[in-house]
Design a protein around this motif. Structure first.
Motif, PDB file in Angstrom:
ATOM      1  N   LEU A   1       7.738  -1.474   3.788  1.00 57.13           N
ATOM      2  CA  LEU A   1       8.443  -0.800   4.875  1.00 57.13           C
ATOM      3  C   LEU A   1       9.747  -0.167   4.397  1.00 57.13           C
ATOM      4  CD1 LEU A   1       7.819  -3.190   7.902  1.00 57.13           C
ATOM      5  CD2 LEU A   1       6.795  -0.957   7.465  1.00 57.13           C
TER       6      LEU A   1
ATOM      7  N   GLY B   1       1.961  10.873   8.657  1.00 51.24           N
ATOM      8  CA  GLY B   1       1.258   9.983   7.732  1.00 51.24           C
ATOM      9  C   GLY B   1       2.063   8.722   7.433  1.00 51.24           C
ATOM     10  N   LEU B   2       3.365   8.890   7.285  1.00 46.05           N
ATOM     11  CA  LEU B   2       4.215   7.730   7.003  1.00 46.05           C
ATOM     12  C   LEU B   2       4.258   6.768   8.186  1.00 46.05           C
ATOM     13  CD1 LEU B   2       7.202   9.442   5.154  1.00 46.05           C
ATOM     14  CD2 LEU B   2       5.408   8.051   4.138  1.00 46.05           C
ATOM     15  N   ASN B   3       4.262   7.325   9.412  1.00 48.58           N
ATOM     16  CA  ASN B   3       4.219   6.456  10.600  1.00 48.58           C
ATOM     17  C   ASN B   3       2.964   5.585  10.566  1.00 48.58           C
ATOM     18  OD1 ASN B   3       6.457   7.764  11.557  1.00 48.58           O
ATOM     19  ND2 ASN B   3       5.343   9.060  13.007  1.00 48.58           N
ATOM     20  N   ARG B   4       1.854   6.246  10.247  1.00 49.57           N
ATOM     21  CA  ARG B   4       0.581   5.547  10.133  1.00 49.57           C
ATOM     22  C   ARG B   4       0.660   4.407   9.126  1.00 49.57           C
ATOM     23  NH1 ARG B   4      -3.762   8.102  12.141  1.00 49.57           N
ATOM     24  NH2 ARG B   4      -2.818   8.074  14.176  1.00 49.57           N
ATOM     25  N   LEU B   5       1.182   4.780   7.970  1.00 46.51           N
ATOM     26  CA  LEU B   5       1.281   3.825   6.879  1.00 46.51           C
ATOM     27  C   LEU B   5       2.163   2.651   7.295  1.00 46.51           C
ATOM     28  CD1 LEU B   5       0.357   3.541   3.989  1.00 46.51           C
ATOM     29  CD2 LEU B   5       2.379   4.799   3.255  1.00 46.51           C
TER      30      LEU B   5
ATOM     31  N   ALA C   1       0.808  -1.227   0.000  1.00 45.33           N
ATOM     32  CA  ALA C   1       0.000   0.000   0.000  1.00 45.33           C
ATOM     33  C   ALA C   1       0.835   1.268   0.000  1.00 45.33           C
ATOM     34  CB  ALA C   1      -0.936   0.009   1.200  1.00 45.33           C
ATOM     35  N   ALA C   2       2.135   1.147   0.301  1.00 44.35           N
ATOM     36  CA  ALA C   2       2.960   2.359   0.353  1.00 44.35           C
ATOM     37  C   ALA C   2       3.155   2.929  -1.047  1.00 44.35           C
ATOM     38  CB  ALA C   2       4.312   2.060   0.980  1.00 44.35           C
ATOM     39  N   TYR C   3       3.111   2.050  -2.011  1.00 39.41           N
ATOM     40  CA  TYR C   3       3.370   2.478  -3.369  1.00 39.41           C
ATOM     41  C   TYR C   3       2.074   2.967  -3.996  1.00 39.41           C
ATOM     42  CZ  TYR C   3       5.955   2.528  -7.693  1.00 39.41           C
ATOM     43  OH  TYR C   3       6.599   2.938  -8.810  1.00 39.41           O
ATOM     44  N   PRO C   4       2.068   4.175  -4.559  1.00 43.52           N
ATOM     45  CA  PRO C   4       0.825   4.664  -5.172  1.00 43.52           C
ATOM     46  C   PRO C   4       0.416   3.753  -6.321  1.00 43.52           C
ATOM     47  CG  PRO C   4       2.531   6.366  -5.139  1.00 43.52           C
ATOM     48  CD  PRO C   4       3.181   5.116  -4.678  1.00 43.52           C
TER      49      PRO C   4
ATOM     50  N   THR D   1       0.293   0.183   9.343  1.00 42.59           N
ATOM     51  CA  THR D   1      -0.640  -0.694   8.618  1.00 42.59           C
ATOM     52  C   THR D   1       0.107  -1.683   7.726  1.00 42.59           C
ATOM     53  OG1 THR D   1      -0.866   0.812   6.755  1.00 42.59           O
ATOM     54  CG2 THR D   1      -2.428   1.093   8.545  1.00 42.59           C
TER      55      THR D   1
ATOM     56  N   LEU E   1      10.296   1.003   1.407  1.00 47.85           N
ATOM     57  CA  LEU E   1       9.953   2.212   0.663  1.00 47.85           C
ATOM     58  C   LEU E   1       9.608   3.341   1.627  1.00 47.85           C
ATOM     59  CD1 LEU E   1       9.476   3.399  -2.137  1.00 47.85           C
ATOM     60  CD2 LEU E   1       7.110   2.650  -1.968  1.00 47.85           C
TER      61      LEU E   1
ATOM     62  N   GLU F   1      10.669   3.647   4.652  1.00 46.83           N
ATOM     63  CA  GLU F   1      11.898   4.093   5.303  1.00 46.83           C
ATOM     64  C   GLU F   1      12.671   5.059   4.402  1.00 46.83           C
ATOM     65  OE1 GLU F   1      13.857   1.036   7.404  1.00 46.83           O
ATOM     66  OE2 GLU F   1      15.591   2.281   7.880  1.00 46.83           O
ATOM     67  N   GLY F   2      12.662   4.781   3.114  1.00 50.20           N
ATOM     68  CA  GLY F   2      13.302   5.701   2.169  1.00 50.20           C
ATOM     69  C   GLY F   2      12.667   7.075   2.244  1.00 50.20           C
ATOM     70  N   ALA F   3      11.344   7.095   2.279  1.00 46.90           N
ATOM     71  CA  ALA F   3      10.624   8.367   2.352  1.00 46.90           C
ATOM     72  C   ALA F   3      10.933   9.082   3.666  1.00 46.90           C
ATOM     73  CB  ALA F   3       9.127   8.122   2.207  1.00 46.90           C
TER      74      ALA F   3
END
Lengths: 164, 255
Positions: free
Chosen positions: A139, A124-128, A26-29, A131, A141, A143-145
């Motif tokens: 994860l 938002g990234l923490n949330r993601l 889900a991290a990837y659009p 999940t 990806l 972490e890269g962000a």
């Protein structure tokens, strides 16, 4: 991206969409199915992939796509080439430098707003990440962000030290 | 009954705090007039470049340094003039404090370092042991209970110091870079633990350089040059945000 997946095995458009989702999480659009078909027809026109009609009983025909020799060659070049990418937020920097001498904003306001924006993104990234626990690809990806955002924030501090 | 309901005072209130450090024969101002209020149950991150006054502020809030000027109020009571013995009592009763150095007792095991803190505050030994087990588990250090501080890595020592600060379930936790030396996974463990204590009502003030830690808080205070440059609430991203956006906006996917 679709082409890359086709290098593994021939697939239908819908299978590609599922493959992307499974691989990246889900991290990837995720592209919608329409975007996938548009890309597939563009790649087919360029001769990088080849589609074959498959008749289905009681349903419209569908196309199975596979990669061509030309496509494989281009893919090999893509893997080989170093990856360029935007590394500094040019637009923010433009604002920061041009803010001086206008009455519209000031540099500290810009830096504060940008910092808030980065921290909210991080939230938002923490949330993601919560999940996506268990999905290592996702994860990584994320972490890269996270590291990019951290770099942006460190850089904002430098801007603050130098400019305000 | 008439009149407004009495509002309880903020847990912590600082008014125009000033503090300088002596370096050689020159006074270096570290905190140059900071006023802030922290309400019960808040989770506040304090960020800023090194030298901005973050650690000094935290020491002032914990009574480990006295301000040169300004006032500090804890729970409606003025405390900046208290003597050290009174401060020590306050800290034992209300505060959990973690500093970068960790300050563990080197002659005691990890387990004893944590349990001793609880027992000294009047907790029965058995409860202390249970809490210690729970905390070490949460921090991924269950296997280090019998180790001495000398056998720990920097990151492990830091997590033990955090466990020690939390064992008495303090009202207020002051933590200076608790994720400073940690790898990504340990950082996640520490942040998850802080978030849980926060949900259970602990007020947290976290000094950090780590944006992931800062974004776990509800409020981020940015210090610069001994003053507050910004004081902002962290906004919850809308629920729909993540499925639509993923990491886009940070990482470029080439359209």
């Amino acid at each position: 991206m679709r082409q890359q997946l086709l290098a593994r095995q021939p697939a239908y458009g819908y299978e590609l969409k599922q493959g992307l989702e499974q691989t990246f999480g889900a991290a990837y659009p995720q592209p919608n199915i329409g975007q996938i078909y548009v890309t597939l027809s563009r790649l087919e026109k360029s001769g990088l992939i080849r589609g074959t009609e498959v008749t289905q009983e009681g349903r419209p025909d569908k196309k199975v796509y596979e990669i061509t020799e030309k496509g494989t060659e281009e893919l090999a070049n893509w893997f080989e080439a170093p990856t360029e990418g935007p590394r500094v937020r040019d637009e923010f920097f433009m604002k920061l430098i041009l803010a001086e001498g206008t009455d519209l904003t000031d540099q500290l306001t810009l830096i504060n707003n940008q910092r808030r924006h980065c921290i909210n993104m991080m939230r938002g990234l923490n949330r993601l990440a919560a999940t996506e626990r268990g999905n290592r690809t996702s994860l990584l990806l994320i972490e890269g962000a996270v590291l990019h955002l951290q770099a942006d924030l460190d850089w904002l501090e430098r801007c603050q030290e130098e400019l305000t | 009954m008439t009149g407004a309901e009495p509002t309880s005072p903020p847990l912590l209130a600082a008014g125009a705090l000033v503090r300088s450090h002596l370096s050689g024969s020159t006074l270096i101002p570290a905190v140059r007039g900071i006023s802030l209020q922290i309400d019960r149950g808040e989770f506040v991150a304090v960020t800023g470049p090194s030298g901005a006054g973050k650690s000094t502020l935290l020491h002032l809030l914990g009574g480990l340094l006295r301000p040169d000027e300004g006032e500090l109020w804890l729970d409606g009571r003025r405390v900046d003039r208290l003597r050290e013995a009174a401060w020590a009592r306050l800290r034992r009763r209300h505060y959990g404090i973690v500093f970068q150095s960790g300050n563990l007792l080197s002659d005691f095991s990890v387990a004893d370092n944590i349990e001793l803190t609880a027992v000294l505050a009047g907790m029965p030994g058995r409860t202390a042991r249970e809490r210690r087990r729970e905390l070490l588990n949460d921090l991924g250090l269950a296997h280090k209970a019998t180790a001495g501080p000398g056998e720990l890595s920097g990151g492990e020592r830091q997590r033990v110091a955090l466990a020690r600060a939390l064992v008495n379930r303090p009202q207020l936790l002051l933590a200076d870079e608790p994720t400073g030396n940690l790898d990504s996974r340990s950082t996640r463990d520490v942040l998850a633990l802080l978030a849980r204590y926060h949900r259970q009502g602990t007020t947290i003030v976290l000094v950090t350089h780590d944006a992931r830690a800062a974004s776990t808080a509800d409020r981020v205070i940015s210090l610069f040059d001994g003053r507050i440059a910004d004081d902002a609430r962290v906004e919850e991203p809308p629920a729909a945000w993540q499925s639509a956006t993923g990491v886009r906006g940070v990482i470029d996917f080439g359209g």
